[in-house]
Design a protein around this motif. Structure first.
Motif: not given
Length: 595
Positions: A74-77, A104-117
């Motif tokens: 789970l990544e955040w920007s 979250p403390t402020g407004t922003g964006w989430y995304r999911i990064e699937l790790v290669p395996s």
């Protein structure tokens, strides 16, 4: 916009896909990393308040056995950044699903990064936006709220916003309105003392709003505080004093109405009219204005006036023998040795009108001498009023000129002066402040009608009349937020109509001017003037008013609890003895108990 996706993903895509992705990046505020196939991601809720949590869930694509057992990051920007940071990670379930909880403390964006395996490629979800409102907490400290009270309100905004602004809002029939604006301190808190007046009796609702002032958080609003405003004990005491009688009352401090009863009922002001006249005169002319009385002639030749010497009155109500003596000395100092004509009193600057709508035939004129531009001894003689004060002034000046050795050929008289006169000498009245003190404390009707005509002549040009003066006064009142029916300057007219709320408003206007304190000083205090036998020992400055079954008392009273002046206006249709008992009781109650 800066790119949010990692370069390694873009290099694995076909050229056409890279071009499409770049086009999307160029036109979107939120660049998405295109991976095929991509995991899904949803946020619930998508709008939260700081401190609340959000659930992020989705699933890996079910393709070639690449759904289960995948590492999902789970990544955040933040909304104002292009940098993605890792928040946490988990392993997808057997069906490829995953769930995260975050705050979250402020407004922003989430995304999911699937790790290669295990031969399964990396993949990224489309970004999901979560809006975070600032949290606004508010509390109010009060032990029983009454009209006139000013409780302590404290607000705190999270995350910290030192130096930024918040709005204290109150609910009205038209919606929420801003009552005050506060600056947050270094602890991101602010304090206020909202005051509640008589108009707030009943349920009051307050809240605090932080308008968005940075990209980190959306606008936040506190929960509304609801409480009841009750009448204070001193208000109930005034209620008992008035009972069911025809009395209007309005009381206020610094623009806040503390008490009102029949405040908008039109009533006869009697001599409270002089209070309004004083306001208009101070605003128009200033407290230091001095009224000229001029000696003028068509020509002067070597100290000789070939024709008549004219006395041009301009509305000084205090011309007496001593003042004519001063004018004679000014003429002597100007080198005048002889007047070949006569000394004449001018009659044209004011009209000789002596009547107003609402005056009572055979009665009202007993209480006011004819108001003229050139007065003399307040236009009285040993046998009553005079209609020829101009001639009396001319006679007095003639005697004093002769006493100084200046020869005057003709007998004194009065009339309309010719055009083209030249000023030879002049004297000036005491300052307007002093004249108003002389008018207001004893409630002198003659001063009022003369100064009312002066207001007309200086505002609209001569000749000054009672009706024109009342018209200028009406215009001044209207331009300052009240609407009254006024017909004279003294208040002798039974046709005059004002309201207690309107007078209170104008007293508040006066408080905001440079001359407001001057006006207050012209009014009687307890044991003085028309309050000679009343309110001894009370710190009050007020103008009385009396006609048959009409009484008024308006001005300022000192509130001992607040150590401040309060404006008030009491108007009644009662016999004077009863009105005085109620008026004095109200003033004493306000002085000792209000606020």
């Amino acid at each position: 916009m800066p790119r949010r996706g990692p370069l390694k993903l873009a290099r694995r895509l076909p050229i056409a896909t890279i071009a499409a992705t770049l086009a999307l990046l160029a036109g979107s505020t939120v660049p998405a990393v295109a991976a095929s196939p991509a995991p899904t991601l949803e946020a619930s809720p998508s709008h939260i308040t700081f401190g609340d949590g959000v659930t992020l869930s989705g699933s890996a694509p079910d393709e070639a056995g690449c759904a289960a057992g995948r590492t999902a990051r789970l990544e955040w920007s933040p909304s104002d950044s292009a940098v993605w940071t890792l928040r946490t990670s988990t392993t997808t379930g057997t069906d490829g699903s995953f769930t995260f909880a975050d705050s979250p403390t402020g407004t922003g964006w989430y995304r999911i990064e699937l790790v290669p395996s295990g031969g399964c490629p990396s993949a990224s979800s489309d970004p999901v936006r979560v809006l975070v409102r600032a949290r606004v907490d508010v509390s109010i400290l009060a032990s029983g709220l009454t009209a006139g009270s000013c409780p302590s309100l404290t607000t705190i905004v999270s995350p910290p916003k030192p130096g930024q602004q918040v709005e204290v809002q109150g609910h009205s029939p038209s919606g929420w309105v801003v009552l005050d604006e506060l600056t947050l301190d270094r602890d991101s808190s602010a304090r206020a003392r909202p005051c509640f007046g008589f108009d707030d009796l009943g349920i009051v609702r307050l809240r605090v709003r932080w308008p968005a002032q940075d990209p980190a958080n959306a606008t936040g609003t506190s929960p509304a505080l609801s409480f009841r405003i009750e009448k204070a004990p001193w208000m109930r005491r005034i209620d008992r004093l008035i009972g069911g009688r025809p009395v209007s009352l309005a009381v206020g401090v610094d623009g806040t109405a503390l008490y009102e009863r029949a405040g908008n009922v039109p009533r006869t002001p009697a001599s409270n009219e002089k209070l309004l006249l004083s306001m208009a005169l101070l605003d128009r002319l200033g407290a230091g204005h001095r009224i000229a009385t001029i000696a003028a002639a068509a020509s002067v030749d070597g100290g000789v006036v070939p024709g008549n010497l004219w006395i041009l009155g301009r509305g000084d109500p205090e011309i007496r023998r001593a003042r004519m003596g001063a004018l004679a000395r000014r003429l002597a100092e100007a080198g005048i040795r002889r007047i070949q004509g006569r000394v004449m009193g001018a009659v044209s600057y004011f009209r000789h009108d002596w009547w107003a709508e609402g005056w009572r035939p055979g009665i009202t004129r007993r209480y006011v001498a004819p108001p003229t531009a050139l007065t003399f001894d307040e236009n009285r003689t040993g046998s009553g009023y005079t209609m020829s004060p101009e001639r009396l002034a001319a006679e007095s000046l003639t005697r004093r000129l002769r006493a100084l050795g200046i020869r005057v050929s003709g007998t004194p008289g009065a009339g309309a002066p010719p055009d083209g006169l030249t000023d030879v000498a002049e004297i000036r009245s005491r300052p307007l402040l002093t004249l108003l003190l002389r008018m207001n404390r004893p409630s002198d009707n003659f001063y009022a009608e003369v100064l009312g005509k002066l207001l007309a002549a200086t505002s609209d040009g001569p000749p000054g009349t009672i009706a024109k003066g009342a018209g200028v006064l009406r215009s001044w009142v209207t331009s300052h937020g009240a609407a009254f029916s006024l017909h004279d300057g003294s208040g002798l007219s039974y046709a005059n109509r004002v309201t207690a709320a309107g007078i209170l408003h104008l007293l508040g206007v006066a408080d905001g001017t440079s001359w407001g304190r001057v006006l207050r000083g012209t009014l009687a205090t307890g044991g003085q003037g028309t309050l000679e036998d009343r309110l001894h020992g009370e710190r009050v400055r007020a103008k009385t008013g009396t006609l048959d079954n009409v009484s008024a008392l308006s001005g300022w009273v000192w509130l001992e609890r607040d150590r401040a002046w309060a404006e008030f206006s009491i108007l009644s249709a009662l016999p004077k003895w009863l009105a005085i008992r109620i008026e004095d009781g109200i003033v004493r109650t306000l002085s000792a108990h209000a606020r």
